[in-house]
Design an enzyme around this catalytic site. Sequence first.
Site, PDB file in Angstrom:
ATOM      1  N   SER A 248      45.819  40.351  43.054  1.00 45.69           N
ATOM      2  CA  SER A 248      45.086  39.699  42.216  1.00 45.69           C
ATOM      3  C   SER A 248      43.715  39.180  42.614  1.00 45.69           C
ATOM      4  CB  SER A 248      46.065  38.176  41.962  1.00 45.69           C
ATOM      5  OG  SER A 248      45.528  37.543  43.148  1.00 45.69           O
ATOM      6  N   ASP A 249      42.873  39.069  41.476  1.00 47.79           N
ATOM      7  CA  ASP A 249      41.632  38.503  41.675  1.00 47.79           C
ATOM      8  C   ASP A 249      41.978  37.094  42.161  1.00 47.79           C
ATOM      9  OD1 ASP A 249      38.793  38.019  41.989  1.00 47.79           O
ATOM     10  OD2 ASP A 249      38.632  38.930  39.885  1.00 47.79           O
ATOM     11  N   TRP A 250      40.934  36.496  42.929  1.00 52.75           N
ATOM     12  CA  TRP A 250      41.265  35.111  43.726  1.00 52.75           C
ATOM     13  C   TRP A 250      41.390  34.052  42.816  1.00 52.75           C
ATOM     14  CZ3 TRP A 250      41.321  39.092  46.474  1.00 52.75           C
ATOM     15  CH2 TRP A 250      41.385  39.032  47.880  1.00 52.75           C
TER      16      TRP A 250
ATOM     17  N   SER B 299      43.781  43.340  39.829  1.00 52.07           N
ATOM     18  CA  SER B 299      44.035  42.739  38.319  1.00 52.07           C
ATOM     19  C   SER B 299      42.883  41.604  38.339  1.00 52.07           C
ATOM     20  CB  SER B 299      45.346  42.256  38.403  1.00 52.07           C
ATOM     21  OG  SER B 299      45.840  41.237  39.158  1.00 52.07           O
TER      22      SER B 299
ATOM     23  N   ALA C 230      43.796  34.159  40.123  1.00 59.10           N
ATOM     24  CA  ALA C 230      44.089  34.611  38.777  1.00 59.10           C
ATOM     25  C   ALA C 230      45.358  34.458  38.463  1.00 59.10           C
ATOM     26  CB  ALA C 230      43.713  36.168  38.584  1.00 59.10           C
TER      27      ALA C 230
END
Length: 819
Positions: free
Chosen positions: A223-225, A191, A227
């Site tokens: 998740s993106d880091w 995401s 996010a």
Amino acid sequence: MFTTPPITALVERLTLEQKVRLLTGASMWSLHDEPTVGLRSIVVSDGPSGVRGTAMDDRDPSASLPSASCVSATWDLEQVRRLGSLIAAEARAKGVDVVLGPTVNLHRSPRGGRHFEAFSEDPYLTGEFGAAYVGSVQAHGVATTAKHYVANDSETDRFTVDVHADERTLREVYLAPFERMVDEGAWLVMSAYNTVNGVTMCANPLLREPLKDEWGFDGVVVSDWGAVHDTEPSADSGQDLVMPGPDGPWGAALVEAVKAGRVPQSAIDEKVARLLLLASRVGALDSGPAAAPVESWDRSAVTDLLRETAADGMVLARNDGTLPVEPRDGLTVGVIGQHALRARAQGGGSASVFPYHVVTPLEGLRDAYGEHAVTFAPGLPPADELHPFTRGTVTDPFSGADGVHVRYLDPDGAALEEETIPSGRLVWLGDPRLAAAHRVELTTLFTTDRDGRHELGFAGVGGFVLEIDGEAVSTDPLTAPGGDPVTAILNPPSRTVSRDLDRGQTVELRLTYAPELPSGFPVALVQLGYKDLFGDPAEELRRAVEVAAAGDIAVVVVGTTETLESEGFDRPGLGLPEGQDELVRRVAEANPRTVVVVNSGAPVLMPWLDEVAAVVLSWFPGQEFGAALADVLSGAREPGGRLPTTWPAREEDVPVWQIEPQEGRLAYTEGLHLGYRAWLKRERAGGRGPALPFGSGLGYTSWRIDEPTVSTAGDHVVVLADVTNTGARPGKQVLQAYLSRPGSAVERPVAWLAGFTAVRAGAGERVLARIEIAPRAFQHWDTDAHGWTTEPGTFTLRLATSAADPGHTVTVTPASGRA
């Protein structure tokens, strides 16, 4: 529930606290283990263009693959599958279970900062390449991660931008590549940071519908880091895993929310079940199958594949017959440009890896034509950047080994830990040693290879003291540029000092670093190195012109850099760096047989395109850049590339230019019409066309394409055509099938890509080209019925060699539209 009984039984053995613990990472690159269910830790790594592993510096080298824009320029899915096997082998060798790639966002605007990291402006081409990547890597038991879901197509205000796109645009354009990879069986989807239609992607309904419910995605949404910023909205959505860890917004807060009934227990159980299914797939569960075997690659096989792929992705954009230039006795080649000396093999950001070597264009051309045949001149000043000392250029004064000695010091100056790193670049990502250290000390010996002035220095953010032979020469701190921590790592500020040194002289450099960690998380970069020097600009330009004039051919290499094309920011414009256009023109005036090599990951303006003999677009081609380029220029290999994205002639012609949000909102007002679709729409209205159309590219031979025939195979339309190589050399041709619907009752692009194939043939050889077109190519998203539908009647199919090629047209009726 999609899970099998064994997975369900494992979930039931865990307490709520154990379950929630699993849903946030254990570190920057790993997930928690759980002995209760026989779960070991799962390791993840960035990986679109190689597998970096858990280190972001030279301590653990990786194969540096061509960038995605170069790979997709091959239009050859078999190349991607071979690269996928290599990626899986690299991952397994580094103990990595999950590769964070491929990136399948679109080239919505040529200004996008991560343009090089994504495949194409076309959703179909992107989806096919993404699916080939997914299938080939996962066939070896290593997971892939389709990213970034969704509409994460630019970097400006990337953490906060609210993208607004209508339902049909999302379905037909931006969601389409992700759907294709879910069909292929992707095990993770990432995401994105951004918001879509007012809701952050980490809590967006799109995670449920269509991703999990309609498409049946049974993997993990990671998740993106950094996010995820909330607890209940994200946890109650389709988000499954928060990265990085161990801290985050879920944890104890999520346990309390479940106990209070604000987040259902079933949502937690589903997330854990998905995570355990992933663990089973990668061999991380005691009760599951072992990890699939992966055959290791030797270094020569890696070199051969990357060299071949890089050449196959290079696009011959112009050629007046000058190329190829085969080696011969007496041949002289003038090579000009800083990019020939310092190859730009990859873009900047999380896609970066650290290879054992990079072959520069100058090295490749000297190897192909001979040292005596090649004369070099830089022509223009180098980029203003600090270069870390590379392997073999510095020595640890304590051990005598190659590299830099690093000590982690407590407040009293005692060493908590020591190590030797192989180069002058050191990156910490979640490293507890950095969190524990009061200061970090880097010491090395540098021996010069020339007389004269040297610019020695460092880069990073925090407090620094640089000593040269025991003398403190710099004591001021360096401050972070902007608020994006990734940008601070990718493009840190630097400082250098000048020293006049004799050839063979050895100096000791000691850099003492006081970490500045405003977020409290141990993420930082320090570089110890040098800047390139340059003589009088007017004199260097004059010498470059002389070198060009003296050569039988002149090869000038221009382009961008990893600090201009990178994660964290978008490009302000498409022009080459200052002076490069003038350098090309001056060289071309001096030698009519001038070949320009454009070393960039994304389109740049080429105002001299029609003024030079030949132009090769090399992209960011990975570690074998120079060798592959020499193969192409010498004719040892065909330049096999065709454009996966349109290259404009002028900035004012670009259909989608605006990528800066307005009051936090970025509207995708172009709808279905992006890339070549927008160019065709404009040209139909009488507007200017691009410099180089989508799908275009030349080769070293000629072709005849016969009239196609159309038939059906099940629900697919099959296009067949005889293709003959009418030239004297073996070669490659890429056939592209475009559909259109004249008089459609719904809005449609002028034409859209529906299929393609790459064919290869020897001189005089005829081959049969086959393209299968799936039913989806004929469908459009019905916003009233919220489903896919096929408009009854016939479509026009154009078999062509680019979006602008008139090609051959036939009328087709999709299988679903037949009586």
